[in-house]
Design a protein around this motif. Sequence first.
Motif, PDB file in Angstrom:
ATOM      1  N   TRP A   1       2.207   3.435 -15.930  1.00 68.24           N
ATOM      2  CA  TRP A   1       3.382   2.597 -16.143  1.00 68.24           C
ATOM      3  C   TRP A   1       3.123   1.150 -15.744  1.00 68.24           C
ATOM      4  O   TRP A   1       3.828   0.246 -16.203  1.00 68.24           O
ATOM      5  N   ALA A   2       2.148   0.923 -14.887  1.00 66.99           N
ATOM      6  CA  ALA A   2       1.812  -0.448 -14.514  1.00 66.99           C
ATOM      7  C   ALA A   2       1.225  -1.211 -15.695  1.00 66.99           C
ATOM      8  O   ALA A   2       1.279  -2.444 -15.729  1.00 66.99           O
ATOM      9  N   TYR A   3       0.666  -0.484 -16.647  1.00 68.72           N
ATOM     10  CA  TYR A   3       0.038  -1.105 -17.815  1.00 68.72           C
ATOM     11  C   TYR A   3       0.919  -0.993 -19.060  1.00 68.72           C
ATOM     12  O   TYR A   3       0.979  -1.927 -19.864  1.00 68.72           O
ATOM     13  N   ASP A   4       1.558   0.142 -19.233  1.00 66.01           N
ATOM     14  CA  ASP A   4       2.399   0.385 -20.411  1.00 66.01           C
ATOM     15  C   ASP A   4       3.851   0.489 -19.967  1.00 66.01           C
ATOM     16  O   ASP A   4       4.263   1.507 -19.404  1.00 66.01           O
ATOM     17  N   ASN A   5       4.621  -0.555 -20.217  1.00 63.08           N
ATOM     18  CA  ASN A   5       6.036  -0.547 -19.866  1.00 63.08           C
ATOM     19  C   ASN A   5       6.785  -1.431 -20.851  1.00 63.08           C
ATOM     20  O   ASN A   5       6.192  -2.281 -21.515  1.00 63.08           O
ATOM     21  N   PRO A   6       8.087  -1.226 -20.986  1.00 65.32           N
ATOM     22  CA  PRO A   6       8.853  -2.003 -21.978  1.00 65.32           C
ATOM     23  C   PRO A   6       8.842  -3.500 -21.750  1.00 65.32           C
ATOM     24  O   PRO A   6       9.130  -4.271 -22.666  1.00 65.32           O
ATOM     25  N   LEU A   7       8.514  -3.930 -20.522  1.00 61.35           N
ATOM     26  CA  LEU A   7       8.494  -5.376 -20.239  1.00 61.35           C
ATOM     27  C   LEU A   7       7.309  -6.073 -20.881  1.00 61.35           C
ATOM     28  O   LEU A   7       7.323  -7.284 -21.084  1.00 61.35           O
ATOM     29  N   GLY A   8       6.244  -5.304 -21.143  1.00 62.18           N
ATOM     30  CA  GLY A   8       5.013  -5.916 -21.609  1.00 62.18           C
ATOM     31  C   GLY A   8       4.291  -6.656 -20.505  1.00 62.18           C
ATOM     32  O   GLY A   8       3.432  -7.502 -20.769  1.00 62.18           O
ATOM     33  N   VAL A   9       4.616  -6.369 -19.248  1.00 57.55           N
ATOM     34  CA  VAL A   9       3.979  -7.004 -18.092  1.00 57.55           C
ATOM     35  C   VAL A   9       2.938  -6.043 -17.528  1.00 57.55           C
ATOM     36  O   VAL A   9       3.218  -4.862 -17.312  1.00 57.55           O
ATOM     37  N   THR A  10       1.732  -6.522 -17.312  1.00 58.56           N
ATOM     38  CA  THR A  10       0.673  -5.715 -16.716  1.00 58.56           C
ATOM     39  C   THR A  10       0.603  -6.001 -15.228  1.00 58.56           C
ATOM     40  O   THR A  10       0.319  -7.124 -14.813  1.00 58.56           O
ATOM     41  N   LEU A  11       0.883  -4.979 -14.443  1.00 51.03           N
ATOM     42  CA  LEU A  11       0.754  -5.099 -12.995  1.00 51.03           C
ATOM     43  C   LEU A  11      -0.671  -4.746 -12.581  1.00 51.03           C
ATOM     44  O   LEU A  11      -1.500  -4.405 -13.419  1.00 51.03           O
ATOM     45  N   LYS A  12      -0.919  -4.804 -11.286  1.00 48.88           N
ATOM     46  CA  LYS A  12      -2.263  -4.547 -10.776  1.00 48.88           C
ATOM     47  C   LYS A  12      -2.251  -3.384  -9.783  1.00 48.88           C
ATOM     48  O   LYS A  12      -2.207  -3.604  -8.564  1.00 48.88           O
ATOM     49  N   PRO A  13      -2.278  -2.159 -10.285  1.00 48.67           N
ATOM     50  CA  PRO A  13      -2.424  -1.031  -9.368  1.00 48.67           C
ATOM     51  C   PRO A  13      -3.848  -0.970  -8.842  1.00 48.67           C
ATOM     52  O   PRO A  13      -4.798  -1.322  -9.547  1.00 48.67           O
ATOM     53  N   VAL A  14      -4.012  -0.564  -7.582  1.00 49.94           N
ATOM     54  CA  VAL A  14      -5.341  -0.412  -6.997  1.00 49.94           C
ATOM     55  C   VAL A  14      -5.424   0.959  -6.338  1.00 49.94           C
ATOM     56  O   VAL A  14      -4.470   1.427  -5.711  1.00 49.94           O
TER      57      VAL A  14
ATOM     58  N   LEU B   1       0.804  -1.216   0.000  1.00 51.70           N
ATOM     59  CA  LEU B   1       0.000   0.000   0.000  1.00 51.70           C
ATOM     60  C   LEU B   1       0.840   1.270   0.000  1.00 51.70           C
ATOM     61  O   LEU B   1       1.915   1.318   0.593  1.00 51.70           O
ATOM     62  N   GLU B   2       0.329   2.279  -0.661  1.00 46.29           N
ATOM     63  CA  GLU B   2       0.837   3.661  -0.660  1.00 46.29           C
ATOM     64  C   GLU B   2       2.184   3.857  -1.336  1.00 46.29           C
ATOM     65  O   GLU B   2       2.731   4.944  -1.281  1.00 46.29           O
ATOM     66  N   GLY B   3       2.734   2.847  -1.971  1.00 52.12           N
ATOM     67  CA  GLY B   3       4.048   3.001  -2.587  1.00 52.12           C
ATOM     68  C   GLY B   3       4.024   3.235  -4.073  1.00 52.12           C
ATOM     69  O   GLY B   3       5.070   3.417  -4.692  1.00 52.12           O
ATOM     70  N   GLY B   4       2.830   3.212  -4.692  1.00 55.01           N
ATOM     71  CA  GLY B   4       2.768   3.318  -6.138  1.00 55.01           C
ATOM     72  C   GLY B   4       3.105   2.002  -6.807  1.00 55.01           C
ATOM     73  O   GLY B   4       3.300   0.966  -6.148  1.00 55.01           O
ATOM     74  N   ALA B   5       3.182   2.044  -8.138  1.00 55.12           N
ATOM     75  CA  ALA B   5       3.450   0.816  -8.899  1.00 55.12           C
ATOM     76  C   ALA B   5       4.764   0.850  -9.655  1.00 55.12           C
ATOM     77  O   ALA B   5       5.209  -0.178 -10.159  1.00 55.12           O
ATOM     78  N   THR B   6       5.414   2.014  -9.727  1.00 53.41           N
ATOM     79  CA  THR B   6       6.626   2.100 -10.548  1.00 53.41           C
ATOM     80  C   THR B   6       7.732   1.204 -10.011  1.00 53.41           C
ATOM     81  O   THR B   6       8.496   0.620 -10.776  1.00 53.41           O
ATOM     82  N   TRP B   7       7.811   1.079  -8.677  1.00 57.54           N
ATOM     83  CA  TRP B   7       8.846   0.193  -8.139  1.00 57.54           C
ATOM     84  C   TRP B   7       8.559  -1.255  -8.505  1.00 57.54           C
ATOM     85  O   TRP B   7       9.486  -2.073  -8.634  1.00 57.54           O
ATOM     86  N   GLY B   8       7.284  -1.601  -8.694  1.00 52.29           N
ATOM     87  CA  GLY B   8       6.935  -2.950  -9.110  1.00 52.29           C
ATOM     88  C   GLY B   8       7.413  -3.244 -10.517  1.00 52.29           C
ATOM     89  O   GLY B   8       7.875  -4.350 -10.819  1.00 52.29           O
ATOM     90  N   VAL B   9       7.301  -2.247 -11.404  1.00 45.20           N
ATOM     91  CA  VAL B   9       7.810  -2.405 -12.772  1.00 45.20           C
ATOM     92  C   VAL B   9       9.322  -2.613 -12.735  1.00 45.20           C
ATOM     93  O   VAL B   9       9.870  -3.496 -13.408  1.00 45.20           O
TER      94      VAL B   9
END
Length: 462
Positions: free
Chosen positions: A379-392, A274-282
Amino acid sequence: MPTAEPAAPRLAHPVVDADGHIVEALPVLTDVIRKVAGDHAADHFLGSSATYASRSGTDRLTALTGDQRRLGAWIAPWWSLPGDTLDRATAFLPGLLYDRMDAIGLDFTVLYPSVGLVAAGHPDAGIRTGACRGINTYLADLTAGLGDRMTAAAVIPTHTPDEALAELDHAVGTLGFKAVLLNNVVARTEPQPWYDVLALDSLHDYDPVWQRCTDLGVAVAVHAPTMGIGLRGSSTRYAYNHIGTFAAGGEAFAKALVFGGVAHRFPRLNFAFLEGGATWGVQLAADLAGHFDKRGGPNIAGLDPARIDPDLWADLFARHGGPSLAEPGLAAALRGQADNPPPELDDFRDSGIREAADIARLFDGFYFGCEADDPLVAWAYDNPLGVTLKPVLGSDIGHWDVTDMRHVVHEAYELVERGHLTADRFRAFTCDDPIRLHGRMNPEFFVGTPVAEYAAGLLADG
């Protein structure tokens, strides 16, 4: 009173807030802790943190006097509650929030404790467990009768698996909580000061805790700040310490879940950072893929110094080393430089990752809390990895981050208006994935709420 604002955007789907907050009324909470845990826990808990002390001079709160700044000691959060009268009262009063939900634009919200972070991290076992029990009792009483629009999350101490299991059973089984908040960074002092992230190289085996969460149908939500740890320890600038604090705590825990094999061994268990955003996940997904490609599984064998051709090595040094590297025997010695492996060579041995594509499978149970004003959700949806994360969506209502509660959904929807998110991705961010986070663990989570029918259809589709 706040000035009038236009209604929240008209949407064809509900909005589910994955991370709002209750601010505990400390004098009342102290009485509850005293009742459920005794005088020692009540008398020593609240004064243990300057974060919730006061310079106002009231005898109902812990007084803060003098200048707390001291080189080498990090400054605690200050003025951390809303500055608007109505919003500040709403943070303390779930009944007031209940009445304002439609105006704010939220159909349902999960409310996390504020003082709970201090309670779960307290070094004294009796104070820690007693304070957590008191907070959970307080939250259950305060939100009783409001469950069709909100649910509170119980705070779970994790210094030992046994204390975590005891509070999980009490909070979920006795008090009826459907959501929980676990402390994911535990400060240890033995055999030297260090930080235990529970899922890797831990002092204890926490698999029974992950199994109990799975059995109880509760997602593991974490929210541990890293203020005061390492390079986030300014003695004069709270903002310096605050920026990136939840992302750092979330990343440390997520890495541990992967390398320690927890995400692999418990595929049904969802985790919310929670509260950290999704960019670190990418970034983490990219780093895991890159490291696995070079060092994971059989790939680590490519770095074995035993692969070096001794004859070619000696010839290269003889022809290109020059006088400074011509010492007899030096080339042979350098062939073994950094030949210092541990007994087990594969860092990914417990992760379940056998190829880079497996990383996406592990991340399927990871949910990344993003505040409404976060411009980088896309960035959780559009990133060079082509991996879709799940931001909430995590509104963070109740804390200083939200200057006007009625703006939360407006701010989030600006991502659509500015072309950063499609309508479908906005639906996933503010509705579908917050529902999946809890509903995949407990299909009954949203029964009796305004989103019940929508959630049932969504979860039936997988």
